[in-house]
Design an enzyme around this catalytic site. Structure first.
Site, mmCIF file in Angstrom:
data_model
loop_
_atom_site.group_PDB
_atom_site.id
_atom_site.type_symbol
_atom_site.label_atom_id
_atom_site.label_comp_id
_atom_site.label_asym_id
_atom_site.label_seq_id
_atom_site.Cartn_x
_atom_site.Cartn_y
_atom_site.Cartn_z
ATOM 1 N N ARG A 103 0.853 -1.193 0.000
ATOM 2 C CA ARG A 103 0.000 0.000 0.000
ATOM 3 C C ARG A 103 0.881 1.233 0.000
ATOM 4 O O ARG A 103 1.708 1.385 0.892
ATOM 5 C CB ARG A 103 -0.832 0.062 1.300
ATOM 6 C CG ARG A 103 -1.981 -0.829 1.356
ATOM 7 C CD ARG A 103 -3.053 -0.372 2.299
ATOM 8 N NE ARG A 103 -2.660 0.178 3.585
ATOM 9 C CZ ARG A 103 -3.526 0.669 4.447
ATOM 10 N NH1 ARG A 103 -4.815 0.717 4.134
ATOM 11 N NH2 ARG A 103 -3.134 1.121 5.607
ATOM 12 N N THR A 107 -1.249 7.485 -0.806
ATOM 13 C CA THR A 107 -2.489 7.357 -1.594
ATOM 14 C C THR A 107 -3.343 6.160 -1.155
ATOM 15 O O THR A 107 -4.522 6.085 -1.505
ATOM 16 C CB THR A 107 -2.156 7.156 -3.077
ATOM 17 O OG1 THR A 107 -1.460 5.898 -3.203
ATOM 18 C CG2 THR A 107 -1.279 8.280 -3.601
ATOM 19 N N ASP A 199 -0.224 -2.976 11.927
ATOM 20 C CA ASP A 199 0.260 -3.382 10.605
ATOM 21 C C ASP A 199 0.630 -4.866 10.665
ATOM 22 O O ASP A 199 1.579 -5.255 11.350
ATOM 23 C CB ASP A 199 1.475 -2.530 10.229
ATOM 24 C CG ASP A 199 1.933 -2.803 8.802
ATOM 25 O OD1 ASP A 199 1.995 -1.865 8.018
ATOM 26 O OD2 ASP A 199 2.223 -3.986 8.490
ATOM 27 N N ASP A 202 4.255 -5.837 9.612
ATOM 28 C CA ASP A 202 5.249 -5.412 10.605
ATOM 29 C C ASP A 202 5.176 -6.274 11.861
ATOM 30 O O ASP A 202 6.211 -6.633 12.442
ATOM 31 C CB ASP A 202 5.025 -3.940 10.990
ATOM 32 C CG ASP A 202 5.517 -2.991 9.903
ATOM 33 O OD1 ASP A 202 6.274 -3.436 9.026
ATOM 34 O OD2 ASP A 202 5.136 -1.810 9.950
HETATM 35 C C1 PRP Z 1 -1.320 -4.731 4.334
HETATM 36 C C2 PRP Z 1 -2.147 -5.984 4.377
HETATM 37 C C3 PRP Z 1 -2.928 -5.891 3.093
HETATM 38 C C4 PRP Z 1 -3.154 -4.414 2.946
HETATM 39 C C5 PRP Z 1 -4.569 -4.109 3.341
HETATM 40 O O1 PRP Z 1 -0.230 -4.877 3.500
HETATM 41 O O2 PRP Z 1 -1.381 -7.150 4.478
HETATM 42 O O3 PRP Z 1 -2.237 -6.411 1.973
HETATM 43 O O4 PRP Z 1 -2.242 -3.763 3.830
HETATM 44 O O5 PRP Z 1 -4.878 -2.770 3.135
HETATM 45 P P1 PRP Z 1 -5.891 -2.289 2.031
HETATM 46 O O6 PRP Z 1 -7.119 -3.121 2.160
HETATM 47 O O7 PRP Z 1 -6.140 -0.849 2.406
HETATM 48 O O8 PRP Z 1 -5.252 -2.420 0.673
HETATM 49 P P2 PRP Z 1 0.891 -3.760 3.294
HETATM 50 O O9 PRP Z 1 0.553 -2.902 2.118
HETATM 51 O O10 PRP Z 1 1.138 -3.049 4.583
HETATM 52 O O11 PRP Z 1 2.126 -4.617 2.829
HETATM 53 P P3 PRP Z 1 2.986 -5.699 3.637
HETATM 54 O O12 PRP Z 1 2.120 -6.925 3.811
HETATM 55 O O13 PRP Z 1 4.130 -5.937 2.732
HETATM 56 O O14 PRP Z 1 3.382 -5.094 4.959
HETATM 57 N N1 URA Z 2 -2.904 -3.043 6.664
HETATM 58 C C1 URA Z 2 -2.583 -3.503 7.889
HETATM 59 O O1 URA Z 2 -1.648 -4.297 8.037
HETATM 60 N N2 URA Z 2 -3.305 -3.074 8.937
HETATM 61 C C2 URA Z 2 -4.333 -2.226 8.804
HETATM 62 O O2 URA Z 2 -4.984 -1.883 9.810
HETATM 63 C C3 URA Z 2 -4.641 -1.754 7.513
HETATM 64 C C4 URA Z 2 -3.908 -2.194 6.464
#
Ligand code: PRP
Ligand code: URA
Length: 208
Positions: A103, A107, A199, A202
């Site tokens: 994400r 944006t 997150d 994380d």
């Molecule tokens: C997190 C999560 C989803 C996304 C959800 O990933 O694992 O993929 O956010 O958010 P959304 O519904 O608003 O798109 P992130 O983009 O943080 O990536 P990561 O798993 O690599 O940390």
């Molecule tokens: N992605 C995450 O990992 N946590 C949230 O709360 C939203 C998006």
């Protein structure tokens, strides 16, 4: 359109520990793996069966086995891998697709950086896994991509969803049933699910 909340007591108990900010990285990862077994049980509950002729030590029988080609788990990286690992314990012969998306912090749009999937997606049930459905940008983008590569029979499995994400997802992909352990209150101004668990990537990998 179908949304299933898996409200099994063990799922709810484990989810509460995962939400707790005091839970360690190791504990979070272990719980996600455990919970994925319980969620996997629900998301596969209605898989079609056929029979196969076997011989038990006592006599022949027509015994149930899964019908059709091996299913595909499509993991939305990174955090989807936490669900994937447990699901592969449940269905060791499953095929795996990886959809790399992150994400954009400003944006909240999903940015693709990797895609690898079996070539015959159209012949298989594809279960897309990602712990978080927040804005749904990532889930919608992952499923757009899988559909563009031929997938027609899909399900989406997550741990936590925001009502806003469910609404957007079911509008974009009304043919894809959603399974989640909980639907939280809302998204905050930064697009995080609240109360949520933070997150997911994380917390799984200790990258904060
Ligand atoms: C997190 C999560 C989803 C996304 C959800 O990933 O694992 O993929 O956010 O958010 P959304 O519904 O608003 O798109 P992130 O983009 O943080 O990536 P990561 O798993 O690599 O940390
Ligand atoms: N992605 C995450 O990992 N946590 C949230 O709360 C939203 C998006």
């Amino acid at each position: 359109m179908s949304v299933t909340v898996v409200n099994h007591p063990l799922v709810q108990h484990k989810l509460t520990i995962m939400r707790n900010k005091e839970t360690s990285t190791a504990g979070f990862r272990r719980l996600l793996r455990e919970i994925s077994l319980l969620l996997g049980y629900e998301v596969t509950r209605d898989l079609e069966l056929t029979t196969t002729r076997i011989e038990t030590p006592l006599q022949p029988m027509d015994a149930p086995t899964l019908e059709g080609k091996k299913l595909v788990f499509a993991s939305v990286l990174r955090a989807g891998n936490g669900l994937l690992e447990g699901l592969l314990d449940l269905v060791p012969a499953a095929r795996v697709a990886h959809v790399g998306l992150y994400r954009d912090h400003d944006t909240l749009e999903a940015v693709e950086y990797f895609f690898k999937a079996p070539s015959d997606l159209g012949d298989r049930l594809v279960i897309v896994v990602d712990p978080m459905l927040a804005t749904a940008n990532s889930a919608i983008a992952a499923i757009d991509k899988l559909k563009s590569r031929g997938a027609t029979n899909l399900r989406f499995l997550c741990l936590l969803a925001a009502p806003e994400g469910i609404a957007r997802f079911t509008k974009a992909h009304p043919d894809v049933p959603v399974f989640t352990a909980a639907i939280d209150e809302k998204l905050n101004e930064k697009g995080y699910i609240v109360p949520g668990l933070g997150d997911a990537g994380d917390r799984m990998y200790g990258t904060k």
